[in-house]
Design a protein around this motif. Structure first.
Motif, PDB file in Angstrom:
ATOM      1  N   THR A 534       0.086  -2.169   3.547  1.00 35.72           N
ATOM      2  CA  THR A 534       0.192  -3.600   3.225  1.00 35.72           C
ATOM      3  C   THR A 534      -0.909  -3.965   2.232  1.00 35.72           C
ATOM      4  OG1 THR A 534      -1.088  -3.982   5.232  1.00 35.72           O
ATOM      5  CG2 THR A 534       1.291  -4.242   5.392  1.00 35.72           C
ATOM      6  N   GLN A 537      -2.842  -9.754  -0.299  1.00 38.49           N
ATOM      7  CA  GLN A 537      -2.876 -10.842   0.669  1.00 38.49           C
ATOM      8  C   GLN A 537      -1.559 -10.903   1.447  1.00 38.49           C
ATOM      9  OE1 GLN A 537      -3.960 -14.503  -1.270  1.00 38.49           O
ATOM     10  NE2 GLN A 537      -5.553 -13.507  -2.525  1.00 38.49           N
ATOM     11  N   LEU A 538      -1.579 -11.709   2.525  1.00 39.77           N
ATOM     12  CA  LEU A 538      -0.409 -11.809   3.400  1.00 39.77           C
ATOM     13  C   LEU A 538       0.848 -12.178   2.625  1.00 39.77           C
ATOM     14  CD1 LEU A 538       0.508 -11.732   6.412  1.00 39.77           C
ATOM     15  CD2 LEU A 538       0.106 -14.208   6.455  1.00 39.77           C
ATOM     16  N   LYS A 542       3.919  -9.534   3.300  1.00 38.29           N
ATOM     17  CA  LYS A 542       4.569  -9.817   4.589  1.00 38.29           C
ATOM     18  C   LYS A 542       6.083  -9.636   4.573  1.00 38.29           C
ATOM     19  CE  LYS A 542       5.168 -13.177   8.273  1.00 38.29           C
ATOM     20  NZ  LYS A 542       5.320 -12.095   9.248  1.00 38.29           N
ATOM     21  N   ASP A 546       7.699  -6.753   6.900  1.00 45.66           N
ATOM     22  CA  ASP A 546       8.623  -7.076   7.993  1.00 45.66           C
ATOM     23  C   ASP A 546       9.957  -6.369   7.798  1.00 45.66           C
ATOM     24  OD1 ASP A 546       6.702  -8.681   9.107  1.00 45.66           O
ATOM     25  OD2 ASP A 546       7.606 -10.591   8.489  1.00 45.66           O
ATOM     26  N   TYR A 561       1.085  -1.547  11.540  1.00 50.73           N
ATOM     27  CA  TYR A 561       1.248  -2.702  10.659  1.00 50.73           C
ATOM     28  C   TYR A 561      -0.115  -3.384  10.514  1.00 50.73           C
ATOM     29  CZ  TYR A 561       3.738  -6.891   8.865  1.00 50.73           C
ATOM     30  OH  TYR A 561       4.211  -7.931   8.088  1.00 50.73           O
ATOM     31  N   PRO A 562      -0.943  -2.922   9.563  1.00 53.01           N
ATOM     32  CA  PRO A 562      -2.288  -3.508   9.392  1.00 53.01           C
ATOM     33  C   PRO A 562      -2.218  -4.921   8.814  1.00 53.01           C
ATOM     34  CG  PRO A 562      -2.101  -1.326   8.385  1.00 53.01           C
ATOM     35  CD  PRO A 562      -0.718  -1.782   8.687  1.00 53.01           C
ATOM     36  N   ASN A 563      -3.370  -5.616   8.857  1.00 51.44           N
ATOM     37  CA  ASN A 563      -3.437  -6.996   8.361  1.00 51.44           C
ATOM     38  C   ASN A 563      -3.478  -7.086   6.844  1.00 51.44           C
ATOM     39  OD1 ASN A 563      -3.441  -8.154  10.913  1.00 51.44           O
ATOM     40  ND2 ASN A 563      -5.656  -7.857  11.134  1.00 51.44           N
ATOM     41  N   GLY A 564      -3.661  -5.981   6.194  1.00 52.20           N
ATOM     42  CA  GLY A 564      -3.697  -5.995   4.729  1.00 52.20           C
ATOM     43  C   GLY A 564      -4.891  -5.226   4.197  1.00 52.20           C
ATOM     44  N   ASP A 566      -7.411  -4.576   0.837  1.00 51.64           N
ATOM     45  CA  ASP A 566      -7.839  -5.091  -0.474  1.00 51.64           C
ATOM     46  C   ASP A 566      -7.956  -3.969  -1.483  1.00 51.64           C
ATOM     47  OD1 ASP A 566      -8.034  -7.727   0.450  1.00 51.64           O
ATOM     48  OD2 ASP A 566     -10.023  -7.336   1.304  1.00 51.64           O
ATOM     49  N   THR A 574      -7.669   4.360   6.726  1.00 52.74           N
ATOM     50  CA  THR A 574      -6.696   4.204   7.817  1.00 52.74           C
ATOM     51  C   THR A 574      -5.769   5.407   7.894  1.00 52.74           C
ATOM     52  OG1 THR A 574      -6.769   1.798   7.533  1.00 52.74           O
ATOM     53  CG2 THR A 574      -4.897   2.688   8.759  1.00 52.74           C
TER      54      THR A 574
END
Length: 655
Positions: A534, A537-538, A542, A546, A561-564, A566, A574
């Motif tokens: 990912t 930014q979201l 996203k 998804d 599913y990481p938060n994102g 940079d 990861t």
């Protein structure tokens, strides 16, 4: 504010029609185009497997060219049924299934039902007595028979049995059983039917010539007439083609053609059509397309009325007896409790369509012998719809619906057209034995499969909204289906042969894929991981992340599913921690030219070999991204099954 002041402000006469004018079709069409930002109305038409173009809006104007729209129940085309007695507005028989090989004796609770549907084993149906083990139920064994039906009060409970090639033994068993209890044989009601043409379609062979079976069925007519019993004895098992994946039009046309074949065969044997009609029962499968299934049963009665008119048979002698059974096409092994919902809506459709007899199959029958829960839920489905939903209180609830009335008309017309084509090319038996009917269904199945693989059609829990944590024993798929082609068995002599219809379940390919993946994970003692890369930014990742998760969940991957991220450095930290076997890059098309080369280059440098997938399909960059090292592209309309299959093979799963 007081009631008086409110009443003074309201006009004495309220004219809702002038205050709220009727919206014309053109206004609806204009509003649709506006809301969909210019997409033309014609793009909203959808074509069914029956070749019917469904419109997004139906109005009263669509009823103008429907000749049967003013028919009343019990008259005309019989599209609205023939139940005009208030006490029998929409009553149906709760014919719950009893498997002959799983029951030695009916329980009191089952015996107290208003109908029983006994399903015989393949060998009983085809009179292959040499294959029936000593400890198995045999229709020729009177003690078996007596034990099974000992608790049944035939005055309260109808019996429905597809007797296969021979009714004689079953009829004799019932006569002896009822006689032993000093009751009148005439109390027996329901059907003990022979369905040789349906068996030929299902199994691919008959152990007796059709002419001999017809002669024996003719003897049964005399037996029933002499003993004054109300039984149907000729079965048209349209559910065979339904479970093979046939369209509604194919199922109806084949059923009507099969019935006409019987009329012709019995006419050659010296029977008149009027004698035959009262003995016929049609068994249809009910699939998941709710309105289509309602319209199908309504159309069936119209078609049958048309056939009877051709044979100059009075309406009073032409009533169509309809038995409805849940289709197996849309039932699933994974997330099996959804099967309860499917069966409930199918049963509702059968009732609304006017079925006389309904069998609700247990939700777990698709993968095992049903347990007590499955049987109880199936039985109670009738009760809930009847006693709580009160769907038995309305005659033809779909009548007057602009959509359903049009659908009924279209189905009837297309089914009649196909029926005429079959008749012009030799009739049902000829087209069954030369494989033409099977070819038609196979073409329909190809379309169904393609749509399912691309998720244009959806089964919750299988190709969409799957639960990746769910596991199931792989041996559940090892059970052989009931319609195994027997024509290659050297120990069975078939005197009539045809290519059998293959049983078709939409979910089967996905289920096998997932079960193979489960075995692979067990062999290495850990779940294979998929990392969603990912990037940004979201708002950048996203939507595609998804989509990617839903795309791969049907296989059973553990999806991270990481938060994102940079930077790509964060991504590779990861990757190093989790060692995923698949990496899916999720971001925007604008960012891909920058991040795709960087990510793929680092993968090569670090000498790791996950399958790399790109979420999206930037057409002008496809070849370039492939050269960088992108293995697969996923996008709306992509083949979920094929792409997942290739990825599993790439990570070492045997398929």
């Amino acid at each position: 504010m007081s009631e008086e002041s409110v009443s003074q402000k309201l006009p004495k006469n309220v004219d809702l029609l002038s205050d709220f004018p009727v919206a014309s079709f053109d206004l609806w069409k204009e509003k649709l185009t506006q809301d969909l930002k210019g997409i033309p109305y014609e793009k909203l038409l959808s074509r069914t497997y029956e070749g019917i173009d469904l419109k997004p809006i139906y109005t009263i104007d669509d009823l103008t060219n429907i000749p049967f729209s003013n028919d009343l129940p019990g008259s005309g085309s019989f599209v609205r049924g023939d139940r005009i007695n208030k006490e029998k507005i929409c009553a149906w028989k709760h014919a719950q299934e009893v498997l002959d090989h799983s029951k030695k004796q009916l329980t009191q609770k089952e015996a107290d039902s208003n109908a029983i549907h006994l399903t015989l084993s393949r060998d009983n149906l085809l009179n292959i007595n040499s294959n029936i083990a000593e400890n198995e139920f045999s229709i020729s064994n009177y003690e078996n028979f007596r034990s099974l039906f000992n608790s049944v009060d035939f005055r309260k409970t109808d019996i429905y049995i597809n007797a296969g090639l021979s009714q004689t033994q079953i009829l004799n068993n019932f006569k002896k059983l009822i006689g032993d209890e000093n009751r009148e044989f005439s109390c027996l009601r329901g059907s003990i039917e022979s369905a040789p043409l349906s068996l030929l379609a299902q199994y691919g062979g008959l152990t007796q010539p059709v002419s001999e079976i017809i002669a024996e069925m003719g003897s049964s007519f005399e037996f029933i007439k002499t003993n004054n019993i109300e039984l149907k004895t000729i079965g048209i098992q349209a559910v065979v083609s339904q479970n093979a994946g046939a369209s509604v039009v194919e199922e109806l046309a084949f059923a009507i053609s099969e019935a006409v074949e019987y009329l012709n065969l019995f006419h050659k044997a010296g029977f008149e059509p009027e004698q035959i009609l009262s003995m016929m029962k049609f068994t249809f499968g009910t699939g998941g397309n709710f309105f289509m299934e309602i319209a199908k049963l309504r159309s069936a009665r119209m078609l049958w009325r048309n056939i009877c008119d051709k044979f100059e048979i009075a309406p009073t002698q032409s009533r169509m007896s309809i038995h409805s059974i849940n289709s197996s096409v849309n039932k699933t092994i994974f997330d099996p409790y959804v099967n309860m919902l499917r069966s409930t809506t199918e049963t509702f459709a059968s009732i609304a369509g006017g079925a006389d007899i309904i069998t609700v199959l247990p939700f777990d029958k698709v993968y095992k012998n049903p347990d007590n829960l499955g049987q109880r839920i199936a039985k109670n489905t009738h009760v809930i719809l009847e006693e709580e939903a009160h769907v038995n209180s309305v005659i033809d609830p779909a009548g007057g619906s602009y959509y359903v009335e049009n659908l009924t008309k279209e189905i009837a017309e297309k089914s009649w057209e196909l029926f005429q084509f079959i008749e012009q090319n030799g009739g049902y038996l000829v087209n069954l034995q030369n494989g033409k009917l099977q070819e038609m269904v196979e073409e329909t199945v190809k379309k169904r499969r393609a749509d399912f693989n691309k998720r244009k059609s959806v089964l919750v829990g299988t190709n969409m909204y799957a639960n990746p944590k769910e596991t199931i024993q792989s041996d559940l798929l090892s059970n052989k289906p009931n319609n195994v082609n027997l024509s290659g068995q050297t120990d069975i002599q078939f005197l009539e042969k045809a290519k059998p219809f293959k049983e078709f379940r939409l979910a089967s390919n996905f289920e096998k894929l997932r079960l193979n993946f489960e075995e692979f994970c067990k062999s290495k003692n850990e779940k294979s991981k998929m990392l969603l890369a990912t990037m940004g930014q979201l708002k950048d990742f996203k939507a595609r992340a998804d989509f990617s998760r839903a795309f791969f969940e049907p296989v059973g991957f553990e999806i991270l599913y990481p938060n994102g991220f940079d930077t790509t450095e964060q991504l590779f930290d990861t990757i190093g921690e989790n060692n995923p076997e698949v990496v899916v890059i999720c971001s925007t098309d604008d960012k891909y030219p920058e991040i795709v080369p960087e990510i793929t280059a680092k993968i090569k440098q670090k000498d790791i070999s996950p399958v790399v997938v790109l979420a999206g399909y930037p057409k002008d960059k496809i070849e370039e991204y492939k050269r960088y090292g992108i293995d697969e592209f996923i996008y709306l309309g992509a083949d979920v099954f094929e792409i997942n299959s290739r990825i599993l093979k790439a990570i070492g799963v045997e398929l």
